[in-house]
Design a protein around this motif. Structure first.
Motif, PDB file in Angstrom:
ATOM      1  N   ALA A   1       0.804  -1.221   0.000  1.00 36.05           N
ATOM      2  CA  ALA A   1       0.000   0.000   0.000  1.00 36.05           C
ATOM      3  C   ALA A   1       0.837   1.270   0.000  1.00 36.05           C
ATOM      4  CB  ALA A   1      -0.936   0.000   1.212  1.00 36.05           C
ATOM      5  N   PHE A   2       2.147   1.150   0.235  1.00 35.20           N
ATOM      6  CA  PHE A   2       2.995   2.337   0.389  1.00 35.20           C
ATOM      7  C   PHE A   2       3.977   2.510  -0.770  1.00 35.20           C
ATOM      8  CE2 PHE A   2       1.875   0.330   4.392  1.00 35.20           C
ATOM      9  CZ  PHE A   2       1.153   1.334   4.996  1.00 35.20           C
ATOM     10  N   GLY A   3       3.773   1.757  -1.842  1.00 40.62           N
ATOM     11  CA  GLY A   3       4.626   1.887  -3.010  1.00 40.62           C
ATOM     12  C   GLY A   3       5.694   0.808  -3.060  1.00 40.62           C
TER      13      GLY A   3
ATOM     14  N   THR B   1       3.746  -4.093  11.675  1.00 43.09           N
ATOM     15  CA  THR B   1       3.801  -2.624  11.757  1.00 43.09           C
ATOM     16  C   THR B   1       2.775  -1.933  10.862  1.00 43.09           C
ATOM     17  OG1 THR B   1       5.464  -2.450   9.991  1.00 43.09           O
ATOM     18  CG2 THR B   1       6.270  -2.749  12.264  1.00 43.09           C
ATOM     19  N   VAL B   2       2.011  -2.703  10.087  1.00 38.71           N
ATOM     20  CA  VAL B   2       0.987  -2.140   9.194  1.00 38.71           C
ATOM     21  C   VAL B   2      -0.385  -2.537   9.709  1.00 38.71           C
ATOM     22  CG1 VAL B   2       0.055  -2.111   6.853  1.00 38.71           C
ATOM     23  CG2 VAL B   2       2.531  -2.177   7.195  1.00 38.71           C
ATOM     24  N   LEU B   3      -1.165  -1.537  10.121  1.00 39.59           N
ATOM     25  CA  LEU B   3      -2.458  -1.784  10.748  1.00 39.59           C
ATOM     26  C   LEU B   3      -3.583  -1.130   9.943  1.00 39.59           C
ATOM     27  CD1 LEU B   3      -1.469  -1.056  14.465  1.00 39.59           C
ATOM     28  CD2 LEU B   3      -1.422  -3.257  13.256  1.00 39.59           C
TER      29      LEU B   3
ATOM     30  N   ILE C   1      -2.125   2.062   8.076  1.00 38.77           N
ATOM     31  CA  ILE C   1      -1.109   2.943   8.646  1.00 38.77           C
ATOM     32  C   ILE C   1       0.160   2.132   8.899  1.00 38.77           C
ATOM     33  CG2 ILE C   1      -0.475   4.368  10.624  1.00 38.77           C
ATOM     34  CD1 ILE C   1      -3.340   5.136  10.962  1.00 38.77           C
ATOM     35  N   TRP C   2       1.261   2.631   8.384  1.00 36.41           N
ATOM     36  CA  TRP C   2       2.581   2.055   8.663  1.00 36.41           C
ATOM     37  C   TRP C   2       3.084   2.769   9.908  1.00 36.41           C
ATOM     38  CZ3 TRP C   2       7.203   2.521   4.703  1.00 36.41           C
ATOM     39  CH2 TRP C   2       8.310   1.843   5.219  1.00 36.41           C
ATOM     40  N   THR C   3       2.940   2.116  11.032  1.00 23.64           N
ATOM     41  CA  THR C   3       3.124   2.779  12.329  1.00 23.64           C
ATOM     42  C   THR C   3       4.534   3.284  12.557  1.00 23.64           C
ATOM     43  OG1 THR C   3       3.507   0.613  13.354  1.00 23.64           O
ATOM     44  CG2 THR C   3       1.248   1.484  13.387  1.00 23.64           C
TER      45      THR C   3
ATOM     46  N   LYS D   1       3.125   6.624   7.955  1.00 29.51           N
ATOM     47  CA  LYS D   1       2.643   6.790   6.593  1.00 29.51           C
ATOM     48  C   LYS D   1       1.319   6.059   6.429  1.00 29.51           C
ATOM     49  CE  LYS D   1       7.103   7.339   4.221  1.00 29.51           C
ATOM     50  NZ  LYS D   1       7.978   6.825   3.141  1.00 29.51           N
ATOM     51  N   LYS D   2       0.522   6.552   5.476  1.00 24.19           N
ATOM     52  CA  LYS D   2      -0.755   5.932   5.163  1.00 24.19           C
ATOM     53  C   LYS D   2      -0.731   5.403   3.728  1.00 24.19           C
ATOM     54  CE  LYS D   2      -3.485   8.927   8.224  1.00 24.19           C
ATOM     55  NZ  LYS D   2      -4.613   9.884   8.299  1.00 24.19           N
ATOM     56  N   GLY D   3      -1.428   4.326   3.525  1.00 23.52           N
ATOM     57  CA  GLY D   3      -1.547   3.748   2.192  1.00 23.52           C
ATOM     58  C   GLY D   3      -2.904   3.089   2.037  1.00 23.52           C
ATOM     59  N   VAL D   4      -3.328   2.914   0.786  1.00 31.62           N
ATOM     60  CA  VAL D   4      -4.657   2.387   0.514  1.00 31.62           C
ATOM     61  C   VAL D   4      -4.575   1.215  -0.463  1.00 31.62           C
ATOM     62  CG1 VAL D   4      -6.951   2.904  -0.442  1.00 31.62           C
ATOM     63  CG2 VAL D   4      -5.730   4.637   0.899  1.00 31.62           C
ATOM     64  N   ILE D   5      -5.288   0.166  -0.120  1.00 27.50           N
ATOM     65  CA  ILE D   5      -5.484  -0.966  -1.022  1.00 27.50           C
ATOM     66  C   ILE D   5      -6.932  -0.921  -1.502  1.00 27.50           C
ATOM     67  CG2 ILE D   5      -5.594  -3.481  -1.232  1.00 27.50           C
ATOM     68  CD1 ILE D   5      -2.763  -2.494  -1.075  1.00 27.50           C
ATOM     69  N   GLU D   6      -7.140  -0.979  -2.807  1.00 22.04           N
ATOM     70  CA  GLU D   6      -8.475  -0.982  -3.382  1.00 22.04           C
ATOM     71  C   GLU D   6      -8.784  -2.355  -3.952  1.00 22.04           C
ATOM     72  OE1 GLU D   6      -8.669   2.070  -6.314  1.00 22.04           O
ATOM     73  OE2 GLU D   6      -8.022   3.668  -4.966  1.00 22.04           O
TER      74      GLU D   6
END
Length: 291
Positions: A37-39, A54-56, A215-217, A221-226
C-alpha cells in the motif's frame, strides 16, 4: 449555419452496479496486499520497509465510483460544388449538348472528356461513443466498457447513497468533449443546409470499490489498497477519496443545461440547445443499454 444541439428524452440516466465481489473476500485480499500500500520502493527497501506487525488497518469503506457512457451523433445536410469529368468515347465528337447546354470536348492523347459543373446534395452522419472515468484517472475506455457489458446494473431515479463519489468530470465537460470530437471531422461543404448534434446517451454509472486504508506505524505513513467490487481486482497504492455526494442527486439535475452552459460547448458558434422532454423518461431496471 447554426448548429442545433438536441438532448433526447432518454439520454440522461443514472445506474448503480450491483456488488459482485463480497466484502469478506475483499478484506482478505487487502490483508494479503497491505505491505504494497505504500509503493514498491518502500516494500523493497532493505533498511526500512513495512512488516505485517507494523501495518495496521485504520479504516475501510465501500464506495461507488462514477463513470460516464456517452453516445452522440452529428447529422449534416450540405452541398458540394464539383467538376465531374465525363469520358467521351466517340473519337470524332467535338462537343456534346446536354439539356440545351453545349460542352466542348477536350482531348489529351487518346482520351477525350467533357467537364460538368455539378452541385451534390449530401447527407452525412458522424457517430461518437466514449467511456470516461468520472475521477479523471487514466483508465482505458475498453475496461470501462467491459463493466457495462459483463455486469448487472440497475437504473435509479436518484442517488442518495452517501458512499457515492462526486464526479470530478462534470456533464458539461463530457458534452464539450463529444461536441469537439464531432466538429473535428472535416466536411467538404460549399453550403451547410442543416447541422444538428444529438446527445443520444449520457449515462452516469456508479461502480462499487472497496477501499482499505492502512497505517505504517513505524514510518507514520498511510496507504490504501483498493479491491474492485465487480471483478475482485486488487489495486495497490490506491487512493482514499473524501468528496462524496452529500445530497440527493437526481437524473434531472444532470441536465440543467441553459443558454449559459450551451455557450461553453462551442464558444462563438451560436449553438441553440433544445431540451426534449427531459422529465418524461420512465424509470426502468436494466442490465443492458439496448433498449
Amino acid at each position: 449555419m447554426q448548429t442545433r444541439v438536441e438532448l433526447n428524452s432518454t439520454a440522461n440516466k443514472i445506474y448503480m452496479f450491483d456488488e459482485v465481489y463480497p466484502y469478506r473476500a475483499a478484506q482478505e485480499q487487502a490483508e494479503k496486499k497491505k505491505l504494497s500500500a505504500f509503493g514498491i520502493i518502500a516494500k523493497l527497501n532493505p533498511l526500512k520497509r513495512p512488516r505485517p506487525e507494523t501495518v495496521l488497518l485504520a479504516k475501510e469503506a465501500l464506495r461507488f465510483e462514477p463513470m460516464w457512457h456517452i453516445n452522440a451523433r452529428r447529422e449534416v445536410d450540405y452541398t458540394c460544388e464539383l467538376t465531374y469529368p465525363v469520358p467521351v468515347n466517340n473519337p470524332y465528337a467535338q462537343s456534346i449538348e446536354i439539356d440545351g447546354k453545349l460542352f466542348e470536348v477536350s482531348r489529351q492523347q487518346n482520351r477525350a472528356k467533357i467537364e460538368l459543373q455539378v452541385s451534390e446534395k449530401c447527407h452525412r452522419k458522424i457517430d461518437y461513443t466514449a467511456f470516461i472515468d468520472g475521477l479523471q484517472r487514466d483508465i482505458k475506455p475498453i475496461v470501462l466498457e467491459s463493466y457495462i457489458n459483463r455486469y448487472k446494473f440497475t437504473e435509479v431515479a436518484e442517488v442518495c447513497n452517501e458512499d457515492a463519489l462526486i464526479p470530478q468530470v462534470p456533464l458539461v465537460s463530457v458534452l464539450q468533449q463529444a461536441t469537439a470530437n464531432l466538429h473535428s471531422e472535416a466536411i467538404n461543404a460549399h453550403t451547410i443546409l442543416f447541422d444538428t448534434l444529438s446527445i443520444e446517451r449520457a449515462h452516469l454509472f456508479f461502480r462499487p470499490v472497496f477501499a482499505f486504508e492502512y497505517i505504517w506505524t513505524t514510518a507514520d505513513k498511510k496507504g490504501v489498497i483498493e479491491v474492485d467490487g465487480l471483478t475482485g481486482e486488487v489495486i495497490e497504492n490506491g487512493e482514499w477519496y473524501k468528496d462524496k455526494i452529500n445530497r440527493v442527486l437526481t437524473r434531472e439535475m444532470l441536465f440543467e443545461i441553459g443558454g449559459e452552459v450551451a455557450s461553453t460547448l462551442l464558444p462563438g458558434a451560436g449553438i441553440a440547445v433544445k431540451a426534449i422532454d427531459l422529465m418524461s423518461a420512465d424509470k426502468q431496471t436494466s442490465r443492458s443499454l439496448s433498449d
